[in-house]
Design an enzyme around this catalytic site. Structure first.
Site, PDB file in Angstrom:
ATOM      1  N   HIS A 103     -15.704 -10.448 -28.184  1.00  0.00           N
ATOM      2  CA  HIS A 103     -17.107 -10.847 -28.315  1.00  0.00           C
ATOM      3  C   HIS A 103     -17.468 -12.093 -27.510  1.00  0.00           C
ATOM      4  CE1 HIS A 103     -20.586 -10.068 -31.408  1.00  0.00           C
ATOM      5  NE2 HIS A 103     -20.987 -10.013 -30.164  1.00  0.00           N
ATOM      6  N   ASP A 130     -22.155  -8.931 -37.242  1.00  0.00           N
ATOM      7  CA  ASP A 130     -20.813  -9.495 -37.113  1.00  0.00           C
ATOM      8  C   ASP A 130     -20.357 -10.019 -38.468  1.00  0.00           C
ATOM      9  OD1 ASP A 130     -18.508 -10.940 -36.196  1.00  0.00           O
ATOM     10  OD2 ASP A 130     -19.522 -11.411 -34.303  1.00  0.00           O
ATOM     11  N   HIS A 132     -18.567 -12.635 -38.420  1.00  0.00           N
ATOM     12  CA  HIS A 132     -18.411 -14.046 -38.076  1.00  0.00           C
ATOM     13  C   HIS A 132     -19.680 -14.574 -37.410  1.00  0.00           C
ATOM     14  CE1 HIS A 132     -14.498 -11.999 -37.869  1.00  0.00           C
ATOM     15  NE2 HIS A 132     -14.004 -13.103 -38.409  1.00  0.00           N
ATOM     16  N   ASP A 134     -19.650 -16.867 -35.106  1.00  0.00           N
ATOM     17  CA  ASP A 134     -19.309 -17.137 -33.697  1.00  0.00           C
ATOM     18  C   ASP A 134     -20.056 -18.354 -33.169  1.00  0.00           C
ATOM     19  OD1 ASP A 134     -17.623 -15.006 -33.842  1.00  0.00           O
ATOM     20  OD2 ASP A 134     -18.824 -13.646 -32.633  1.00  0.00           O
ATOM     21  N   HIS A 147     -13.878 -16.193 -28.367  1.00  0.00           N
ATOM     22  CA  HIS A 147     -14.718 -15.175 -29.016  1.00  0.00           C
ATOM     23  C   HIS A 147     -15.349 -15.697 -30.303  1.00  0.00           C
ATOM     24  CE1 HIS A 147     -11.499 -12.945 -31.739  1.00  0.00           C
ATOM     25  NE2 HIS A 147     -11.454 -14.252 -31.894  1.00  0.00           N
ATOM     26  N   ASP A 233     -20.627  -6.301 -33.206  1.00  0.00           N
ATOM     27  CA  ASP A 233     -19.188  -6.508 -33.320  1.00  0.00           C
ATOM     28  C   ASP A 233     -18.694  -5.514 -34.366  1.00  0.00           C
ATOM     29  OD1 ASP A 233     -16.630  -7.429 -34.226  1.00  0.00           O
ATOM     30  OD2 ASP A 233     -17.090  -9.445 -33.509  1.00  0.00           O
ATOM     31  N   ASP A 235     -16.314  -5.482 -36.197  1.00  0.00           N
ATOM     32  CA  ASP A 235     -15.821  -6.051 -37.459  1.00  0.00           C
ATOM     33  C   ASP A 235     -16.950  -6.373 -38.451  1.00  0.00           C
ATOM     34  OD1 ASP A 235     -16.813  -8.705 -37.089  1.00  0.00           O
ATOM     35  OD2 ASP A 235     -14.934  -9.421 -36.241  1.00  0.00           O
ATOM     36  N   GLU A 278     -15.312  -5.823 -29.647  1.00  0.00           N
ATOM     37  CA  GLU A 278     -14.135  -6.073 -30.499  1.00  0.00           C
ATOM     38  C   GLU A 278     -13.474  -4.805 -31.038  1.00  0.00           C
ATOM     39  OE1 GLU A 278     -12.550  -8.916 -30.951  1.00  0.00           O
ATOM     40  OE2 GLU A 278     -14.013 -10.440 -30.369  1.00  0.00           O
TER      41      GLU A 278
END
Length: 309
Positions: A103, A130, A132, A134, A147, A233, A235, A278
């Site tokens: 990412h 996402d 996260h 980030d 990332h 993403d 995830d 990702e």
């Protein structure tokens, strides 16, 4: 926006690198998405698909971080390549779909979209799907993996070589971003997200208010002059349904919640660029995460599960 009777034209751009990640394998993501049938699935939706193949860049040297940044030179090189490729497609009136890759490449992609919006007088809304935020910096990061930094870099917080990609610092305002599905944020990063006033719909918010209400807010105040960019993403999804990622965080959206999210984005008719990031087939089970990603991307392009007249 294309009128509904003219087919949309999409360009697939592979960015096979895991140079910004803490686990190897996201470099195989673009091919896994192709194997899962992304191109034909979009064509079946009446979309014209051009696969531009893969960008090239430096290999992953797999070294420790320097000054809080891991593989900075390689990350810069990959993001420059992504920026030019994405901007080139937008200039031609095509919709870029970036196939990641980790990412960190969202920086190159979104800075290109922001540049295109400046050139064409459009507003920008970024949906960051996402687990996260980030939003780390080299001071805050526990790992040095870039990332975990692209949103901060896009907002002007990061190394000069990265924040300048796209020719405008900051590339975007935090006000243009809506983060959805967040459930893993480092302590220092959390404070920084609040300081910068990022709009975050974390999993607790989604649990309390539901995905429908979340997406209504995330998509509020869009108009015909808004370029809607989705940075997805993988995830974001619950690892029970999407194990093929390097940073699995339990408690993500279910299949149904993810479908609703994508269908509501599709309903706006404003989706104009997309990152799919990702995906790590080395950690996947028989490519099922790639197949799920393709399924959800189809929903972004109007495949509805609904039996409505």
């Amino acid at each position: 926006m294309n009128s509904s009777n003219s087919p949309r034209t999409v360009s697939l751009i592979g960015a096979p690198t895991d140079v910004g990640a803490g686990a190897r394998g996201a470099s195989m993501g673009p091919e896994a998405l192709r194997v899962a049938g992304l191109g034909p699935a979009l064509q079946a939706r009446g979309v014209q698909v051009l696969d531009r193949g893969n960008l090239s860049g430096p290999p992953n040297p797999w070294l420790p971080p320097v000054d809080g940044y891991r593989h900075l030179d390689e990350v810069v090189a990959w993001n420059r390549a992504v920026h030019e490729a994405v901007h080139g497609e937008l200039q031609q009136g095509r919709m870029p779909i970036l196939l990641g890759g980790d990412h960190c490449l969202g920086l190159g992609s979104i800075s290109a979209v922001a540049r295109h919006c400046r050139e064409t007088g459009k507003k920008l809304r970024v949906l960051w799907l996402d687990a996260h935020a980030d939003f780390n910096t080299n001071q805050l990061t526990p790992s040095g993996n870039i990332h975990g930094m692209p949103v901060a870099c896009l907002c002007g917080f990061g190394p000069q070589a990265l924040i300048e990609i796209g020719g405008h610092v900051p590339a975007i305002s935090p006000k243009w971003i809506r983060q959805i599905g967040i459930r893993s944020v480092d302590e220092g990063e959390k404070r920084f997200v609040h300081e910068q006033d990022l709009e975050v719909f974390d999993m607790r918010y989604i649990d309390e208010m539901g995905m429908r209400h979340t997406m209504e807010l995330a998509l509020a105040t869009l108009d015909a002059n808004t370029h809607l960019h989705v940075s997805f993403d993988v995830d974001f999804l619950d690892p029970e349904i999407a194990p093929g990622v390097g940073t699995t965080i339990p408690g993500g959206p279910t299949y149904r919640e993810a479908q609703l999210c994508m269908e509501m984005i599709a309903d706006t008719g404003l989706l104009a660029s997309l990152d799919v990031m990702e995906l790590n087939p080395a950690l996947d089970v028989r490519n099922k995460t790639a197949e799920l990603a393709v399924d959800l991307i189809e929903s972004l392009f109007g495949k509805s599960t609904l039996m409505r007249k």
